[in-house]
Design a protein around this motif. Sequence first.
Motif, short mmCIF file in Angstrom:
data_model
loop_
_atom_site.label_atom_id
_atom_site.label_comp_id
_atom_site.label_asym_id
_atom_site.label_seq_id
_atom_site.Cartn_x
_atom_site.Cartn_y
_atom_site.Cartn_z
N PHE A 1 1.01 -0.83 -0.25
CA PHE A 1 -0.01 0.09 -0.07
C PHE A 1 0.85 1.18 0.08
O PHE A 1 1.50 1.30 0.99
CB PHE A 1 -0.85 0.19 1.24
CG PHE A 1 -2.08 0.84 1.22
CD1 PHE A 1 -3.21 0.40 1.28
CD2 PHE A 1 -1.78 2.17 1.31
CE1 PHE A 1 -4.43 1.29 1.19
CE2 PHE A 1 -2.83 3.10 1.61
CZ PHE A 1 -4.12 2.82 1.00
N VAL A 2 1.27 1.65 -1.02
CA VAL A 2 1.36 3.43 -1.50
C VAL A 2 0.73 4.91 -0.81
O VAL A 2 0.24 4.97 -2.08
CB VAL A 2 2.91 3.03 -2.84
CG1 VAL A 2 3.47 4.50 -2.51
CG2 VAL A 2 3.70 1.49 -2.64
N ALA A 3 0.75 4.79 0.57
CA ALA A 3 -0.12 6.26 0.71
C ALA A 3 0.78 7.66 -0.41
O ALA A 3 2.31 8.08 -0.35
CB ALA A 3 -0.13 6.24 1.96
N GLY A 4 0.19 8.08 -1.31
CA GLY A 4 0.43 9.25 -1.37
C GLY A 4 1.43 8.57 -3.28
O GLY A 4 2.50 9.26 -3.44
N GLY A 5 0.21 7.94 -3.69
CA GLY A 5 1.04 6.99 -5.00
C GLY A 5 0.39 7.94 -5.79
O GLY A 5 1.73 7.55 -6.60
N SER B 1 -7.35 13.46 -3.76
CA SER B 1 -8.05 13.82 -4.38
C SER B 1 -7.45 13.79 -5.95
O SER B 1 -7.84 14.70 -6.64
CB SER B 1 -8.00 15.27 -4.18
OG SER B 1 -6.25 15.48 -3.90
N SER B 2 -6.62 13.14 -6.21
CA SER B 2 -6.00 13.32 -7.79
C SER B 2 -6.10 11.74 -8.65
O SER B 2 -5.36 11.13 -8.60
CB SER B 2 -4.63 13.28 -8.02
OG SER B 2 -4.18 14.69 -7.30
N PRO B 3 -7.36 10.68 -8.81
CA PRO B 3 -7.96 9.88 -9.34
C PRO B 3 -7.47 9.53 -10.85
O PRO B 3 -6.78 8.47 -10.64
CB PRO B 3 -9.61 9.70 -9.67
CG PRO B 3 -9.41 11.85 -9.49
CD PRO B 3 -9.41 11.91 -8.24
N ALA B 4 -7.32 10.25 -11.80
CA ALA B 4 -7.14 10.57 -13.06
C ALA B 4 -5.55 9.82 -12.71
O ALA B 4 -5.27 8.83 -13.52
CB ALA B 4 -6.87 11.58 -13.86
N ALA C 1 -1.71 1.67 -14.00
CA ALA C 1 -2.67 1.18 -15.02
C ALA C 1 -0.96 0.60 -15.70
O ALA C 1 -0.58 0.03 -16.47
CB ALA C 1 -3.17 1.70 -16.14
N ALA C 2 0.58 1.82 -15.49
CA ALA C 2 1.38 1.56 -16.32
C ALA C 2 2.36 0.78 -15.38
O ALA C 2 3.40 0.43 -16.10
CB ALA C 2 1.99 2.89 -16.24
N LEU C 3 2.04 0.29 -14.34
CA LEU C 3 2.88 -0.44 -13.73
C LEU C 3 2.80 -1.74 -14.19
O LEU C 3 3.67 -2.99 -14.30
CB LEU C 3 2.27 -0.66 -12.34
CG LEU C 3 2.56 0.36 -11.60
CD1 LEU C 3 2.19 0.07 -10.17
CD2 LEU C 3 3.89 1.08 -10.87
#
Length: 255
Positions: free
Chosen positions: A14-18, A43-46, A53-55
């Motif tokens: 779990f990476v908080a602030g990911g 607050s930055s879902p996109a 998606a890139a991982l």
Amino acid sequence: MRAATGELAGRVAFVAGGSGALGRAVAERLSSLGASVAVHYRSSPARAEAVAAALGGPTIAVAADCTDPGEVDRAFAEVEAALGPVDILVNCAHPPDDSHPGVAEASPGLLERQLDGVRGHLALVQRAVPGMRAAGFGRIVYVSGALMARPSKGFGLFGAAKAAATTLTRYLALEEGGHGITANIIAPGRILDRDDDSVLDESFEQLADVLRGRLALPDWPDTHEVATVAALLVGEASGHLTGQTLWVTGGEPIA
């Protein structure tokens, strides 16, 4: 989707602030080592969804206001359902704030915003630790900052909040080691984000010339170099490294 291989195969991080620059680099590094990764955002879902998606492996983007234990519980439940129990927590999150008054001029509201970072860290570890205890394994990494120990005008409340969460993490190391859980701190100074040719934490720009003169190395570390340190702290090789603060500052003296 790639098969999970590598040192962290079978682990769930779990990476908080990911969704931020450093969190993105940490997520990428842990994923490259085989971990399933939850990319947390507030607050930055996109941006978070783009990182996930890139991982290229088992990932999920998950939202939570970390100061709300109910939201943190919901986020962890979502991650557990999608990826499995969380056994790695890397906390790169801290409330944004561009105002930097001196301590004597700081408002109570600014203090509360900075202390939200401590509240969020507490809520995250309190939700993560029970599952880690049950598994007999856990890795917790808190990203603090050199400003907690190297004062600079205008950053007193930020430094105090980082110091408080750092102390909390050191107590976790003491209290949870018997359960196979380690807890460590990364304390960067200035961090470069070479992915978009910009500098992380632009509010620190005024410190640049002074700090550069203090470096032992030619430049500050970048997000990927800090992420590599995070990966070291959550890997098997650091199983007996706990309660420690790793100063990733380009050799800037702190004491």
